[in-house]
Design a protein around this motif. Structure first.
Motif, short mmCIF file in Angstrom:
data_model
loop_
_atom_site.label_atom_id
_atom_site.label_comp_id
_atom_site.label_asym_id
_atom_site.label_seq_id
_atom_site.Cartn_x
_atom_site.Cartn_y
_atom_site.Cartn_z
N ASN A 170 0.82 -1.20 0.00
CA ASN A 170 0.00 0.00 0.00
C ASN A 170 0.86 1.26 0.00
O ASN A 170 0.64 2.20 -0.76
CB ASN A 170 -0.93 -0.01 1.21
N CYS A 171 1.88 1.27 0.87
CA CYS A 171 2.78 2.43 0.94
C CYS A 171 3.54 2.61 -0.37
O CYS A 171 3.72 3.73 -0.85
CB CYS A 171 3.76 2.26 2.10
N ALA A 172 4.01 1.50 -0.93
CA ALA A 172 4.78 1.58 -2.18
C ALA A 172 3.93 2.18 -3.30
O ALA A 172 4.40 2.99 -4.10
CB ALA A 172 5.27 0.19 -2.57
N LEU A 173 2.66 1.78 -3.36
CA LEU A 173 1.76 2.31 -4.39
C LEU A 173 1.55 3.81 -4.22
O LEU A 173 1.53 4.57 -5.20
CB LEU A 173 0.41 1.58 -4.35
N TRP A 174 1.40 4.26 -2.96
CA TRP A 174 1.20 5.70 -2.72
C TRP A 174 2.47 6.50 -2.95
O TRP A 174 2.42 7.66 -3.35
CB TRP A 174 0.66 5.94 -1.32
N VAL A 175 3.63 5.89 -2.70
CA VAL A 175 4.88 6.55 -3.04
C VAL A 175 4.93 6.79 -4.54
O VAL A 175 5.26 7.89 -5.01
CB VAL A 175 6.10 5.70 -2.62
N LEU A 218 6.89 3.10 4.38
CA LEU A 218 7.41 1.91 3.71
C LEU A 218 8.63 1.37 4.44
O LEU A 218 8.74 0.16 4.69
CB LEU A 218 7.77 2.26 2.26
N GLY A 219 9.53 2.27 4.82
CA GLY A 219 10.72 1.84 5.56
C GLY A 219 10.37 1.23 6.91
O GLY A 219 10.92 0.20 7.30
N ILE A 220 9.42 1.85 7.61
CA ILE A 220 9.01 1.35 8.92
C ILE A 220 8.37 -0.04 8.79
O ILE A 220 8.66 -0.95 9.58
CB ILE A 220 8.03 2.33 9.59
#
Length: 255
Positions: free
Chosen positions: A53-58, A80-82
């Motif tokens: 999810n985070c990767a897509l929003w990045v 994403l890192g966390i």
């Protein structure tokens, strides 16, 4: 226009701060895992799905996809890192080899899916509108699913007339997070931000209402303090150790 841009930037910075704090919410659970050197009843699958999810929003917030939305990428990049750290800790201390293999398989699947979405979108579409519409639609689907996860907690509150397992600060954070990012998306209207975050703000408001209604009927005993949904292993449901969705995104803009 300059005033609108300034207000939007300020809202984005505030949203980054709130989302960052929400990303840190599961840290207490992982402290316990490190202390026990065992994952016990916790599930690692939600954290793997949060990575996607985070990767897509990045990707969505990058200038090559959605100009002037870099604050969406910054918070989701941090998230994403966390989430990667959480997942690595889980894999290190997971004693169940079958669970570890399933998680590794899921990591491979989401990595392949993200790579396919990225390459197909960037290579097939050469204008920003088609790129952010395609990626934004995928992000909305993940976020709507994520924001639906607290419904089980709300149902439990109503059934037991108790808010013992619905922490107030998380409800407030969810409401504020959704509200801030909804406002951010509304200034230069972006349905991909307004829709999922508006839903998040609405659910957060409902939780606060339930808290007000059932606070007095709650029995605050010390007999059972474990999280309400710490054993949820449904892939795709981005829950923290209290049974709440993690901002997958800038408010997630997850935004």
């Amino acid at each position: 226009m300059a005033v609108e841009d300034t207000v939007r930037t300020v809202l984005g910075i505030i949203g980054n701060v709130i989302s960052f704090l929400m990303f840190l919410a599961p840290a207490t659970a992982f402290y316990k895992i490190c202390k026990w050197r065992n994952t016990r009843g916790y599930s690692g699958f939600p954290y793997v799905m949060t990575i996607l999810n985070c990767a897509l929003w990045v990707l969505y917030g990058l200038p090559i996809v959605k100009p002037d939305s870099i604050l969406v990428s910054t918070i989701n990049g941090i998230g994403l890192g966390i989430e990667i750290i959480y997942t690595l800790i889980f894999l290190i201390f997971c004693k169940d080899s079958k669970t570890r293999l399933k998680m590794l398989g899921l990591i491979f699947l989401i990595s392949s899916f993200f790579a396919a979405v990225t390459l197909s979108t960037l290579l097939k579409f050469h204008d920003h509108k088609k790129r952010y519409t395609t990626i934004g639609t995928i992000c909305i689907i993940f976020n709507v699913f994520m924001y639906a996860s607290p419904l089980s907690i709300m149902r439990k509150v109503i059934r037991e007339k108790s808010v013992k397992y619905m922490p107030l600060y998380l409800s407030v954070a969810m409401f504020g997070n959704g509200l801030i990012w909804t406002a951010y998306g509304a200034i230069h209207f972006d349905i991909n931000l307004v829709l999922p975050n508006g839903l998040g703000a609405g659910l957060g408001a409902c939780q606060l209402l339930l808290y007000a209604v059932y606070y007095r009927t709650t029995k605050w005993g010390d007999d059972d303090q474990k999280p309400a949904v710490e054993m949820d292993d449904k892939p795709g449901v981005g829950l923290n150790d209290n049974g709440y969705p993690r901002p997958l995104g800038a408010g997630h803009d997850g935004v």
